[in-house]
Design a protein around this motif. Structure first.
Motif, PDB file in Angstrom:
ATOM      1  N   THR A 109       0.816  -1.210   0.000  1.00 58.57           N
ATOM      2  CA  THR A 109       0.000   0.000   0.000  1.00 58.57           C
ATOM      3  C   THR A 109       0.848   1.258   0.000  1.00 58.57           C
ATOM      4  O   THR A 109       0.510   2.239  -0.641  1.00 58.57           O
ATOM      5  CB  THR A 109      -0.914   0.029   1.237  1.00 58.57           C
ATOM      6  OG1 THR A 109      -0.093  -0.031   2.408  1.00 58.57           O
ATOM      7  CG2 THR A 109      -1.873  -1.139   1.241  1.00 58.57           C
ATOM      8  N   GLY A 110       1.951   1.229   0.733  1.00 59.90           N
ATOM      9  CA  GLY A 110       2.754   2.441   0.834  1.00 59.90           C
ATOM     10  C   GLY A 110       4.056   2.359   0.084  1.00 59.90           C
ATOM     11  O   GLY A 110       4.880   3.273   0.168  1.00 59.90           O
ATOM     12  N   TRP A 158       1.022   1.921   7.931  1.00 54.47           N
ATOM     13  CA  TRP A 158       1.644   0.634   7.626  1.00 54.47           C
ATOM     14  C   TRP A 158       3.151   0.806   7.728  1.00 54.47           C
ATOM     15  O   TRP A 158       3.751   1.518   6.960  1.00 54.47           O
ATOM     16  CB  TRP A 158       1.245   0.171   6.220  1.00 54.47           C
ATOM     17  CG  TRP A 158       1.823  -1.152   5.845  1.00 54.47           C
ATOM     18  CD1 TRP A 158       2.686  -1.402   4.836  1.00 54.47           C
ATOM     19  CD2 TRP A 158       1.590  -2.408   6.477  1.00 54.47           C
ATOM     20  NE1 TRP A 158       3.009  -2.744   4.791  1.00 54.47           N
ATOM     21  CE2 TRP A 158       2.341  -3.375   5.785  1.00 54.47           C
ATOM     22  CE3 TRP A 158       0.827  -2.811   7.574  1.00 54.47           C
ATOM     23  CZ2 TRP A 158       2.337  -4.722   6.146  1.00 54.47           C
ATOM     24  CZ3 TRP A 158       0.826  -4.150   7.939  1.00 54.47           C
ATOM     25  CH2 TRP A 158       1.568  -5.082   7.220  1.00 54.47           C
ATOM     26  N   ARG A 159       3.763   0.135   8.683  1.00 57.21           N
ATOM     27  CA  ARG A 159       5.160   0.396   8.990  1.00 57.21           C
ATOM     28  C   ARG A 159       6.107  -0.649   8.416  1.00 57.21           C
ATOM     29  O   ARG A 159       7.254  -0.701   8.794  1.00 57.21           O
ATOM     30  CB  ARG A 159       5.311   0.488  10.510  1.00 57.21           C
ATOM     31  CG  ARG A 159       4.601   1.686  11.112  1.00 57.21           C
ATOM     32  CD  ARG A 159       4.462   1.526  12.608  1.00 57.21           C
ATOM     33  NE  ARG A 159       3.559   0.421  12.945  1.00 57.21           N
ATOM     34  CZ  ARG A 159       3.297   0.014  14.189  1.00 57.21           C
ATOM     35  NH1 ARG A 159       3.881   0.614  15.197  1.00 57.21           N
ATOM     36  NH2 ARG A 159       2.469  -0.969  14.420  1.00 57.21           N
ATOM     37  N   GLY A 160       5.640  -1.465   7.507  1.00 55.52           N
ATOM     38  CA  GLY A 160       6.509  -2.466   6.891  1.00 55.52           C
ATOM     39  C   GLY A 160       6.636  -2.234   5.399  1.00 55.52           C
ATOM     40  O   GLY A 160       5.808  -1.583   4.788  1.00 55.52           O
ATOM     41  N   HIS A 161       7.691  -2.758   4.805  1.00 52.99           N
ATOM     42  CA  HIS A 161       7.884  -2.627   3.362  1.00 52.99           C
ATOM     43  C   HIS A 161       6.805  -3.367   2.592  1.00 52.99           C
ATOM     44  O   HIS A 161       6.515  -3.044   1.449  1.00 52.99           O
ATOM     45  CB  HIS A 161       9.247  -3.214   2.959  1.00 52.99           C
ATOM     46  CG  HIS A 161      10.401  -2.362   3.331  1.00 52.99           C
ATOM     47  ND1 HIS A 161      10.716  -1.204   2.664  1.00 52.99           N
ATOM     48  CD2 HIS A 161      11.336  -2.494   4.299  1.00 52.99           C
ATOM     49  CE1 HIS A 161      11.784  -0.661   3.202  1.00 52.99           C
ATOM     50  NE2 HIS A 161      12.189  -1.431   4.203  1.00 52.99           N
ATOM     51  N   CYS A 162       6.213  -4.407   3.211  1.00 52.70           N
ATOM     52  CA  CYS A 162       5.316  -5.289   2.470  1.00 52.70           C
ATOM     53  C   CYS A 162       4.476  -6.063   3.477  1.00 52.70           C
ATOM     54  O   CYS A 162       4.551  -5.833   4.675  1.00 52.70           O
ATOM     55  CB  CYS A 162       6.129  -6.242   1.604  1.00 52.70           C
ATOM     56  SG  CYS A 162       7.404  -7.127   2.539  1.00 52.70           S
ATOM     57  N   GLU A 177     -12.378  -2.618   8.843  1.00 56.65           N
ATOM     58  CA  GLU A 177     -12.295  -1.237   8.378  1.00 56.65           C
ATOM     59  C   GLU A 177     -11.206  -1.067   7.338  1.00 56.65           C
ATOM     60  O   GLU A 177     -10.268  -1.860   7.255  1.00 56.65           O
ATOM     61  CB  GLU A 177     -12.035  -0.304   9.570  1.00 56.65           C
ATOM     62  CG  GLU A 177     -13.138  -0.299  10.605  1.00 56.65           C
ATOM     63  CD  GLU A 177     -12.844   0.654  11.753  1.00 56.65           C
ATOM     64  OE1 GLU A 177     -11.742   1.264  11.741  1.00 56.65           O
ATOM     65  OE2 GLU A 177     -13.686   0.788  12.649  1.00 56.65           O
ATOM     66  N   CYS A 178     -11.318  -0.011   6.541  1.00 54.98           N
ATOM     67  CA  CYS A 178     -10.337   0.281   5.492  1.00 54.98           C
ATOM     68  C   CYS A 178      -9.144   1.005   6.112  1.00 54.98           C
ATOM     69  O   CYS A 178      -8.969   2.219   5.988  1.00 54.98           O
ATOM     70  CB  CYS A 178     -10.982   1.129   4.394  1.00 54.98           C
ATOM     71  SG  CYS A 178      -9.857   1.564   3.056  1.00 54.98           S
ATOM     72  N   THR A 179      -8.325   0.232   6.816  1.00 51.20           N
ATOM     73  CA  THR A 179      -7.134   0.779   7.464  1.00 51.20           C
ATOM     74  C   THR A 179      -5.971  -0.172   7.215  1.00 51.20           C
ATOM     75  O   THR A 179      -6.149  -1.282   6.698  1.00 51.20           O
ATOM     76  CB  THR A 179      -7.336   0.933   8.980  1.00 51.20           C
ATOM     77  OG1 THR A 179      -7.672  -0.356   9.541  1.00 51.20           O
ATOM     78  CG2 THR A 179      -8.453   1.917   9.295  1.00 51.20           C
ATOM     79  N   GLY A 180      -4.768   0.255   7.604  1.00 52.97           N
ATOM     80  CA  GLY A 180      -3.606  -0.603   7.485  1.00 52.97           C
ATOM     81  C   GLY A 180      -3.392  -1.072   6.060  1.00 52.97           C
ATOM     82  O   GLY A 180      -3.500  -0.315   5.101  1.00 52.97           O
ATOM     83  N   TYR A 181      -3.104  -2.367   5.907  1.00 46.67           N
ATOM     84  CA  TYR A 181      -2.765  -2.881   4.581  1.00 46.67           C
ATOM     85  C   TYR A 181      -3.981  -2.965   3.665  1.00 46.67           C
ATOM     86  O   TYR A 181      -3.837  -3.124   2.456  1.00 46.67           O
ATOM     87  CB  TYR A 181      -2.101  -4.253   4.707  1.00 46.67           C
ATOM     88  CG  TYR A 181      -3.049  -5.399   4.991  1.00 46.67           C
ATOM     89  CD1 TYR A 181      -3.486  -6.223   3.968  1.00 46.67           C
ATOM     90  CD2 TYR A 181      -3.492  -5.668   6.287  1.00 46.67           C
ATOM     91  CE1 TYR A 181      -4.341  -7.283   4.217  1.00 46.67           C
ATOM     92  CE2 TYR A 181      -4.340  -6.712   6.551  1.00 46.67           C
ATOM     93  CZ  TYR A 181      -4.764  -7.525   5.516  1.00 46.67           C
ATOM     94  OH  TYR A 181      -5.619  -8.568   5.776  1.00 46.67           O
ATOM     95  N   GLY A 193     -10.370   3.022  -6.257  1.00 48.66           N
ATOM     96  CA  GLY A 193      -9.968   3.974  -5.240  1.00 48.66           C
ATOM     97  C   GLY A 193      -9.358   3.305  -4.025  1.00 48.66           C
ATOM     98  O   GLY A 193      -9.301   2.084  -3.904  1.00 48.66           O
ATOM     99  N   ASP A 194      -8.898   4.141  -3.081  1.00 49.43           N
ATOM    100  CA  ASP A 194      -8.152   3.654  -1.925  1.00 49.43           C
ATOM    101  C   ASP A 194      -8.872   2.556  -1.160  1.00 49.43           C
ATOM    102  O   ASP A 194      -8.249   1.601  -0.692  1.00 49.43           O
ATOM    103  CB  ASP A 194      -7.849   4.812  -0.967  1.00 49.43           C
ATOM    104  CG  ASP A 194      -6.777   5.737  -1.515  1.00 49.43           C
ATOM    105  OD1 ASP A 194      -6.294   5.469  -2.637  1.00 49.43           O
ATOM    106  OD2 ASP A 194      -6.425   6.723  -0.841  1.00 49.43           O
ATOM    107  N   CYS A 195     -10.165   2.685  -0.995  1.00 49.49           N
ATOM    108  CA  CYS A 195     -10.941   1.702  -0.226  1.00 49.49           C
ATOM    109  C   CYS A 195     -11.870   0.887  -1.130  1.00 49.49           C
ATOM    110  O   CYS A 195     -12.832   0.275  -0.652  1.00 49.49           O
ATOM    111  CB  CYS A 195     -11.752   2.403   0.866  1.00 49.49           C
ATOM    112  SG  CYS A 195     -10.728   3.158   2.162  1.00 49.49           S
ATOM    113  N   GLY A 196     -11.571   0.855  -2.421  1.00 44.02           N
ATOM    114  CA  GLY A 196     -12.435   0.166  -3.370  1.00 44.02           C
ATOM    115  C   GLY A 196     -12.149  -1.313  -3.474  1.00 44.02           C
ATOM    116  O   GLY A 196     -11.726  -1.810  -4.525  1.00 44.02           O
ATOM    117  N   TYR A 197     -12.374  -2.047  -2.382  1.00 46.17           N
ATOM    118  CA  TYR A 197     -12.176  -3.496  -2.392  1.00 46.17           C
ATOM    119  C   TYR A 197     -13.457  -4.173  -1.920  1.00 46.17           C
ATOM    120  O   TYR A 197     -14.358  -3.538  -1.344  1.00 46.17           O
ATOM    121  CB  TYR A 197     -11.003  -3.903  -1.510  1.00 46.17           C
ATOM    122  CG  TYR A 197     -11.168  -3.572  -0.039  1.00 46.17           C
ATOM    123  CD1 TYR A 197     -11.715  -4.484   0.848  1.00 46.17           C
ATOM    124  CD2 TYR A 197     -10.757  -2.337   0.468  1.00 46.17           C
ATOM    125  CE1 TYR A 197     -11.859  -4.185   2.191  1.00 46.17           C
ATOM    126  CE2 TYR A 197     -10.885  -2.021   1.802  1.00 46.17           C
ATOM    127  CZ  TYR A 197     -11.439  -2.954   2.667  1.00 46.17           C
ATOM    128  OH  TYR A 197     -11.593  -2.640   3.998  1.00 46.17           O
TER     129      TYR A 197
END
Length: 601
Positions: A432-433, A443-447, A531-535, A546-550
């Motif tokens: 995501t990031g 999200w504090r990890g590479h993956c 919720e649409c947070t984190g990964y 979009g960002d939360c379009g899942y």
């Protein structure tokens, strides 16, 4: 669970041809001058010690003895050489070396009799435990797919067969000591083969799945078999394919059971027609390296060790304290840090002849030679001397391995199909990031810990290979994946200016790269209330909706081809009533341009 364990089509023999072995050496005879009488013939030892014999006779007997011994040794050596040559051949042999064919990967054609494959259903992540799966009767069968593809987690072999809730909390399958493998209360049976097989049998015998098998392979159960051979078109007019050979009923004599390493495979759908589709199933486990040291260290420092109750807390503490992060104990892969993020960024490295092999993902030579970095220099890896430095066969932390990448390259080079489907159990477009590891993106990890973003050089090698063949041979490229327990559609566009452009090196791409993720097929794995947070939140602009379009509901994927209009619709469909079979998300593209058709999202 039936008391008697059901046997699936898992047995196969992999015999090696052998040659007859010489078990004796022909006797050798040496003509010698006979003594006056047989009884007067001295033994060799007696002849050497009998001072009464003339000196020249002693020398003659000794020479004869040594000559006979030499001939015997030569005969033995000749016999051993013949045995070796018959078995192995090679240098110094008149017999040619007998080499068993060991192709890496393989191909097969799928075209059910009088039926064009136009609807491909796929999915992953069935259920952690043994429960009813209504997806088959309420979602998949009503959608009438022409074939089904398992892209991962058809069953969870490391999980107990029941939910570790309060009712089952005291079960031995829910109580264990935490380790790098076992994570209580779940995954306590990790590594237990009997449990793994029981889970596979339970999935195959699940009533809803059995109904789906009868839909795909009518009459297969007349013989009493639990699972039909999914890619045998004489049995299954709607083929069922994937990586799990046993659960798919792949025949013991199938070439997919051959002695090569890895079980990647290429299926050509509708062969010899204008509706041809190439489907490539990747094996991303056999050659997979441990997580790169930087990724694993970042995950331990920024996520695990900030929560003392995390099941991997003790492992990460040991990993960082005892030198695990250096890769000395084999718990992480050093290649990416030493080469891609080390030597390749040093001044002057670009002029080195090894630059393309080590640092240039757009080169077909990238990663195809084992190298090692030592004292600031890059050099070919010596297998014996550098065994402790790296176990990699290429210059980066691997997912496919050089031989599978060469196989993939050869299949794509020969493909004239308008569509290439890449089935990947690990998510290819996942992070995501991307490389922005900040609390701001939650999200504090590479993956995610498993996706291709963890293995950036390997990911770039795949991207550039697909784009290289797209430029030379055309075709639309769609990745089919699962694993995340939600479903969505993503696209990485050519050119610059997107959040992901630099990380994915898209500036010189020629075609979009699509990914359809269908994951979480039941309420055991899907998380409708999450919720649409984190990964789950997409921050790099890859997600079409979009960002939360899942889709968080239980779902599966469907590819629908309209061959007349030359269009392909990539769909996420509901798995259970009232959404069962309904299209929840869709993107339609032109098979001629590989670009989205406006108004069809």
């Amino acid at each position: 669970m039936p008391a008697e364990r059901v046997r699936l089509n898992t047995g196969f023999e992999n015999g090696l041809s052998s040659s007859a072995v010489f078990n004796r050496v022909n006797s050798l005879e040496v003509e010698m001058e006979a003594p006056a009488s047989p009884s007067a013939l001295p033994s060799p030892i007696a002849a050497l010690t009998d001072r009464r014999l003339p000196y020249h006779r002693v020398r003659l007997v000794a020479a004869a003895f040594m000559f006979a011994l030499l001939l015997a040794m030569m005969a033995a050596l000749l016999a051993a050489t013949i045995i070796r040559c018959r078995r192995e051949g090679g240098a110094g042999c008149l017999i040619p070396k007998q080499v068993e064919p060991a192709e890496w990967g393989g191909s097969g054609a799928l075209w059910p009799p009088k039926k064009l494959i136009s609807r491909i259903g796929f999915g992953s992540c069935s259920a952690y435990d043994i429960r009813n799966q209504s997806i088959w009767e309420q979602g998949v069968i009503p959608s009438e797919p022409d074939m089904w593809l398992w892209v991962g987690d058809a069953y969870y072999a490391d999980e107990p067969p029941f939910n570790c809730n309060l009712e089952n909390a005291n079960s031995s399958m829910c109580r264990c000591e935490a380790s790098f493998l076992k994570q209580p209360p779940y995954m306590c049976p990790a590594g237990e083969l009997d449990n793994a097989r029981d889970k596979m049998v339970a999935q195959v015998l699940q009533p809803g799945y059995q109904q789906f098998l009868r839909y795909s392979c009518p009459g297969f159960d007349v013989s009493g078999s639990a699972v039909p051979p999914g890619d045998d078109l004489s049995v299954c007019h709607r083929p069922i394919v994937g990586i799990y050979l046993d659960a798919l009923g792949v025949a013991p004599t199938s070439p997919r059971r051959a002695a090569q390493q890895g079980i990647q495979w290429h299926y050509k759908l509708n062969p010899g027609t204008r509706q041809e589709v190439d489907m490539l199933l990747l094996d991303e486990r056999y050659e997979r390296a441990p997580l790169p040291c930087e990724v694993r260290g970042d995950w331990c420092r920024n996520i695990v060790l900030k929560d003392s109750r995390h099941p991997q807390y003790a492992w990460c503490d040991d990993f960082l304290r005892t030198g695990g992060a250096t890769g000395l104990n084999g718990s992480c892969c050093k290649a990416d840090g030493q080469i891609a993020d080390g030597w390749c960024k040093q001044e002057g490295s670009k002029a080195d002849p090894l630059w393309d092999v080590a640092c240039n993902p757009s080169s077909p030579h990238f990663g195809m030679q084992p190298l090692v970095a030592r004292d600031g220099r890059l050099q070919p890896r010596d297998v014996e001397r550098d065994a402790g430095e790296s176990e990699e066969d290429s210059t980066f932390c691997e997912l496919l391995g050089p031989r599978q990448r060469a196989w993939l390259d050869s299949v794509l080079a020969a493909s004239t199909a308008p569509v290439k489907l890449i089935a990947s159990g690990s998510v290819v477009l996942g992070s995501t990031g991307l490389d922005a590891n900040t609390p701001a993106n939650e999200w504090r990890g590479h993956c995610s810990g498993d996706d291709w973003d963890c293995y950036r050089p390997a990911q770039l090698a795949l991207f550039h290979a697909l784009q290289r063949h797209a430029a030379q041979h055309g075709g639309c490229y769609i990745i089919l994946t699962g694993d995340y327990h939600y479903s969505d559609v993503k696209v990485a566009q050519p050119g610059s200016g997107n959040v992901y452009s630099e990380a994915y090196q898209t500036a010189n791409w020629t075609t979009p790269l699509y990914q359809v993720m269908a994951s979480g097929m039941t309420n055991s794995t899907a998380r409708p209330a999450a919720e649409c947070t984190g990964y789950r939140r997409e921050r790099s602009g890859l997600r079409v909706q979009g960002d939360c379009g899942y889709v968080s509901l239980p779902a599966f994927g469907m590819l629908e081809f309209d061959w007349g209009k030359r269009q392909l619709s990539m769909q996420i469909r509901g798995a259970e009533a009232p959404q069962g079979g309904s299209v929840l998300q869709q993107l339609t593209i032109s098979l001629d341009t590989c670009r989205p058709i406006e108004g069809n999202r």
